[in-house]
Design an enzyme around this catalytic site. Structure first.
Site, PDB file in Angstrom:
ATOM      1  N   TYR A 234      -5.872 124.006  48.271  1.00 46.20           N
ATOM      2  CA  TYR A 234      -4.495 124.077  48.762  1.00 46.20           C
ATOM      3  C   TYR A 234      -4.035 125.531  48.847  1.00 46.20           C
ATOM      4  CZ  TYR A 234       0.614 123.464  48.670  1.00 46.20           C
ATOM      5  OH  TYR A 234       1.959 123.524  48.942  1.00 46.20           O
TER       6      TYR A 234
ATOM      7  N   VAL B 249      -0.693 116.156  62.668  1.00 44.14           N
ATOM      8  CA  VAL B 249      -0.797 117.564  63.051  1.00 44.14           C
ATOM      9  C   VAL B 249      -2.225 118.094  62.960  1.00 44.14           C
ATOM     10  CG1 VAL B 249       1.594 118.125  62.472  1.00 44.14           C
ATOM     11  CG2 VAL B 249      -0.199 118.380  60.730  1.00 44.14           C
TER      12      VAL B 249
END
Length: 253
Positions: free
Chosen positions: A151, A61
């Site tokens: 993150y 992706v």
């Protein structure tokens, strides 16, 4: 799901394991045609063999060209009505040791993975005047956690994009939402537990308890609980729900 929803084609990224696999299974049980997309063909084909999905698409992706090519092949079978952008990765490090490469990896997979897949399926959704986009974000997109700044930053970006895109598409028949799980019992969490054990010399049970304590219910979320929330957001009954970031975290948020 309605009759229309049951005839829908769902594309689930990161569909080979964890939340993606559980989501594919939930959508398939509800009657949707499901294509699972990811990098590991063998894992994806196992999901199909288990009866949890119907087709496989292989792409990273983070690679826009690969996503675009996969999307063309997927849409040739049936236009995509439901996109579940679940593919993600998590790396931990103190901020002082989080170099630019780590930040780029987290942004490329967690944020640009959503950007690339949404851009690939939106033209067809707009043309047909209907669609559902659900991003699997994280409670890290709603709050901070120590030692995962890259993150958390990427997941905050996901939530911001969801809220903005929902407004842009509000009159189009397309809804855009995020599901934000807390610590969930997946392979990704297993890797985090291994890291805690290695760095702190704690036992597996102690490392697990360190993560579970964030949840007021004192447990891990299950992939099926996240999948059920995604399923609801993909249904016709959630047509007025858009731009939301829904925590599935036992009351943590």
């Amino acid at each position: 799901m309605s009759e229309q929803s049951r005839s829908s084609h769902a594309l689930v990224t990161g569909g080979g394991s964890g939340i993606g696999r559980a989501t594919a299974a939930a959508l398939s049980r509800a009657g949707a045609t499901v294509t699972v997309l990811g990098r590991n063909r063998a894992a994806l084909e196992e999901v199909v063999a288990a009866g949890f999905a119907h087709f496989v698409a292989v792409a990273d992706v983070a690679d826009q060209a690969a996503v675009d090519a996969a999307a063309i092949a997927v849409a040739a079978r049936q236009p995509v009505d439901l996109l579940v952008a679940n593919a993600g990765a998590a790396e931990s490090a103190p901020f002082a040791k989080s170099d630019a490469a780590l930040f780029r990896r987290m942004i490329d997979v967690n944020f640009f993975g959503l950007v690339h897949t949404a851009q690939a399926v939106l033209p067809s959704m707009k043309a047909r005047g209907r669609g559902r986009i659900v991003a699997v974000a994280s409670t890290a997109g709603l709050k901070g956690y120590a030692y995962v700044s890259a993150y958390a930053a990427a997941k905050h970006a996901v939530v911001g994009l969801v809220r903005s895109l929902a407004l842009e598409l509000a009159t189009s028949g397309i809804t855009v939402n995020a599901v934000c799980p807390g610590f969930t019992d997946t392979n990704l969490l297993t890797a985090s537990i291994d890291t805690i054990m290695r760095k702190t010399k704690r036992s597996r049970d102690e490392a697990l308890a360190e993560l579970a304590k964030h949840n007021p219910q004192r447990r891990l979320v299950t992939p099926a609980e996240v999948a059920d929330t995604v399923l609801w957001l993909c249904g016709d009954g959630a047509g007025a729900i858009t731009g939301q970031a829904i925590a599935v975290a036992g009351g943590e948020i």
